[in-house]
Design a protein around this motif. Structure first.
Motif, PDB file in Angstrom:
ATOM      1  N   CYS A  77     -50.189  83.493 -59.105  1.00 27.08           N
ATOM      2  CA  CYS A  77     -49.897  83.954 -57.937  1.00 27.08           C
ATOM      3  C   CYS A  77     -50.093  85.327 -57.473  1.00 27.08           C
ATOM      4  O   CYS A  77     -49.760  85.807 -56.255  1.00 27.08           O
ATOM      5  CB  CYS A  77     -48.676  83.632 -57.563  1.00 27.08           C
ATOM      6  SG  CYS A  77     -48.230  81.655 -57.697  1.00 27.08           S
ATOM      7  N   SER A 112     -41.010  78.998 -54.102  1.00 22.83           N
ATOM      8  CA  SER A 112     -42.291  79.295 -54.412  1.00 22.83           C
ATOM      9  C   SER A 112     -42.398  80.535 -55.238  1.00 22.83           C
ATOM     10  O   SER A 112     -41.769  81.532 -55.048  1.00 22.83           O
ATOM     11  CB  SER A 112     -43.093  79.483 -53.184  1.00 22.83           C
ATOM     12  OG  SER A 112     -44.424  79.518 -53.573  1.00 22.83           O
ATOM     13  N   SER A 154     -45.177  82.262 -55.024  1.00 27.11           N
ATOM     14  CA  SER A 154     -46.261  82.734 -54.385  1.00 27.11           C
ATOM     15  C   SER A 154     -45.582  83.894 -53.222  1.00 27.11           C
ATOM     16  O   SER A 154     -44.812  83.549 -52.419  1.00 27.11           O
ATOM     17  CB  SER A 154     -47.146  81.819 -53.588  1.00 27.11           C
ATOM     18  OG  SER A 154     -48.233  82.432 -52.594  1.00 27.11           O
ATOM     19  N   GLN A 180     -47.024  82.823 -49.831  1.00 25.06           N
ATOM     20  CA  GLN A 180     -45.916  81.773 -49.139  1.00 25.06           C
ATOM     21  C   GLN A 180     -44.811  82.354 -48.635  1.00 25.06           C
ATOM     22  O   GLN A 180     -44.110  81.968 -47.805  1.00 25.06           O
ATOM     23  CB  GLN A 180     -45.808  80.815 -50.222  1.00 25.06           C
ATOM     24  CG  GLN A 180     -46.846  79.641 -50.331  1.00 25.06           C
ATOM     25  CD  GLN A 180     -46.640  78.483 -50.811  1.00 25.06           C
ATOM     26  OE1 GLN A 180     -45.947  78.189 -51.842  1.00 25.06           O
ATOM     27  NE2 GLN A 180     -46.977  77.184 -50.304  1.00 25.06           N
ATOM     28  N   ASP A 214     -51.751  80.774 -50.500  1.00 25.85           N
ATOM     29  CA  ASP A 214     -50.737  80.470 -51.559  1.00 25.85           C
ATOM     30  C   ASP A 214     -51.468  80.776 -52.840  1.00 25.85           C
ATOM     31  O   ASP A 214     -52.463  81.513 -53.072  1.00 25.85           O
ATOM     32  CB  ASP A 214     -50.563  78.940 -51.586  1.00 25.85           C
ATOM     33  CG  ASP A 214     -51.722  78.197 -51.663  1.00 25.85           C
ATOM     34  OD1 ASP A 214     -52.881  78.489 -52.001  1.00 25.85           O
ATOM     35  OD2 ASP A 214     -51.479  76.885 -51.016  1.00 25.85           O
ATOM     36  N   ASP A 215     -51.177  80.146 -54.084  1.00 32.35           N
ATOM     37  CA  ASP A 215     -51.665  80.683 -55.145  1.00 32.35           C
ATOM     38  C   ASP A 215     -53.356  80.383 -55.423  1.00 32.35           C
ATOM     39  O   ASP A 215     -54.169  81.152 -56.162  1.00 32.35           O
ATOM     40  CB  ASP A 215     -51.259  79.840 -56.525  1.00 32.35           C
ATOM     41  CG  ASP A 215     -51.193  78.512 -56.298  1.00 32.35           C
ATOM     42  OD1 ASP A 215     -50.463  77.768 -55.476  1.00 32.35           O
ATOM     43  OD2 ASP A 215     -52.022  77.788 -56.935  1.00 32.35           O
TER      44      ASP A 215
END
Length: 445
Positions: free
Chosen positions: A135, A335, A337, A340, A423-424
């Motif tokens: 991430c 998450s 991330s 995110q 995101d990732d």
């Protein structure tokens, strides 16, 4: 401009051509807070930043024999910094519960019990660090469990990868299951042994870690404050004012204290390198005290929404200029991330009447985190001599992201698209101390 030295060799240096963004100040308070190079060059030598700037200006300074890696179309930013996360909670992320306290009792404590086994702890640490790097997170402030084995396993795995990580053994001597309870003296003794073993060992840093005031006796809190004074360059991390039930509980346990935060202040725990997670239910006196002591607030939007804890008040924190940074708070957070997490913090701020520009969100996840941890100049931006932790973001990582970024007309729009749609998958690769430690499937390893 000549950046070579007599000791440089092609093996010592790497150069990366891409768009480059980093921060020199907080955009919430200063107009010229970032450096943006649409066609940029990042030069790394021996794991540290040698230079970052316009390609046209720096290309002649690349040492002879060093090939420039061409990543045009991508964006290089400093590695993300997550200022509050629990690695033992990796396996219980997304566990249902009606609130913080029942969530702790039902899921958290039974999961943490397993970390007495160092092999189990090591296996979780490997997965956890893989996930962070996937991430784009290169530094985190990490909670282990009460078991010294959990700390040793985490730092051993981080050391293998040469990551800049902060972590500590939880202190908890009451209001918890017997199988996770230490003692006031024993917990401090074990913490000091771990400080001597790991703090400033390579890139590893130690955090004195009372879980939160209700799970420590007054004696343990007093001893933790004394330990923090004895080792002033260590970190200190804990939770404060996360939800109203917790605040009421603290009031019943510490009736002489003016506020929840005042409990920690009374025991000498407010100081530079102290990180307080959540900070939702504070008053202006608390916020003023945070500014005065350079204690920082770690904002955890996905966790606060998931547990229904409340909304961080940016307007009041900004009015007091409280040091602040961003965090995922896995496993209450949903998450790993930081992109995110930016998505969620933007919405939390809007619900509270504050607009967060994308530039500010990226600052909070990079230089803002470093400053709140007193690590500016070491991590967080591309100042010459800083450790070369960075991420390459791909604006074409998903069809929707590619479609939106293809229509961006400003840096702010581009960053906002990454924050709200990324995101990732947007992380093409991650670098720690100049070495690639993650590459998305299909990317160069």
């Amino acid at each position: 401009m000549n950046l070579t030295s007599a000791t440089s060799s092609p093996q010592d240096c790497q150069a990366y051509r891409a768009s480059i963004l980093h921060f020199t100040a907080d955009p919430a308070f200063e107009e010229r807070a970032h450096a943006w190079h649409e066609d940029g060059l990042l030069i790394v030598r021996e794991g540290r930043v040698l230079a970052a700037g316009d390609y046209a200006v720096l290309r002649a300074s690349v040492p002879e024999g060093v090939s420039i890696e061409d990543h045009r179309g991508r964006l290089i930013v400093p590695g993300f910094i997550d200022t509050h996360i629990h690695y033992p909670q990796t396996d219980m992320i997304a566990s249902p519960a009606p609130g913080l306290l029942p969530w702790l009792e039902t899921y958290t404590f039974p999961t943490e019990r397993k970390f007495l086994d160092e092999e189990h702890a090591a296996e979780v640490a490997r997965f956890f660090l893989d996930e962070l790097l996937r991430c784009g997170t290169t530094t985190a402030m990490v909670y282990c469990t009460v078991h010294p084995s959990s700390v040793n396993a985490f730092f051993a795995e981080s050391e293998k990868r040469n990551l800049r990580m902060v972590a500590g053994k939880i202190l908890m001597d009451r209001n918890c299951p017997e199988f996770l309870r230490d003692t006031a003296e024993g917990g401090i003794r074990e913490s000091e042994e771990l400080i001597k073993k790991w703090h400033n060992n390579g890139r590893q840093l130690y955090a004195i870690t009372p879980r939160f005031a209700p799970t420590s006796t007054e004696k343990q809190l007093r001893l933790a404050g004394e330990l923090a004074r004895e080792y002033p360059d260590t970190f200190l991390q804990t939770h404060v004012a996360e939800n109203t039930d917790e605040v009421a509980w603290v009031k019943s346990l510490f009736p002489e204290s003016r506020s929840y935060l005042d409990v920690y202040d009374h025991y000498g725990m407010m100081r530079p390198r102290a990180m307080y997670a959540h900070c939702i239910w504070l008053d202006d006196a608390d916020r003023r005290r945070m500014r005065e002591t350079a204690s920082a607030a770690s904002i955890c939007p996905t966790s606060n929404l998931f547990l229904g804890s409340g909304l961080f008040d940016f307007a009041k924190a900004d009015a007091m200029q409280v040091p602040m940074a961003l965090a995922t708070d896995v496993g209450g957070g949903t998450s790993f991330s930081m992109l995110q997490t930016m998505n969620e913090v933007y919405k939390v701020a809007r619900l509270g009447g504050t607009y967060l520009p994308a530039l500010r969100m990226f600052h909070m996840a990079t230089l803002g985190g470093a400053r709140s941890m007193q690590l500016e100049g070491t991590i967080g931006n591309f100042a010459p001599g800083a450790e070369a932790d960075f991420v390459m973001l791909d604006p074409k990582a998903t069809p929707l992201l590619a479609r939106r970024t293809g229509r961006c007309e400003s840096l702010e729009e581009l960053l906002f698209a990454f924050a709200l749609l990324g995101d990732d998958r947007a992380v093409a690769s991650t670098y720690s101390a100049g070495r690639q430690v993650h590459a998305r499937a299909g990317q160069q390893a």
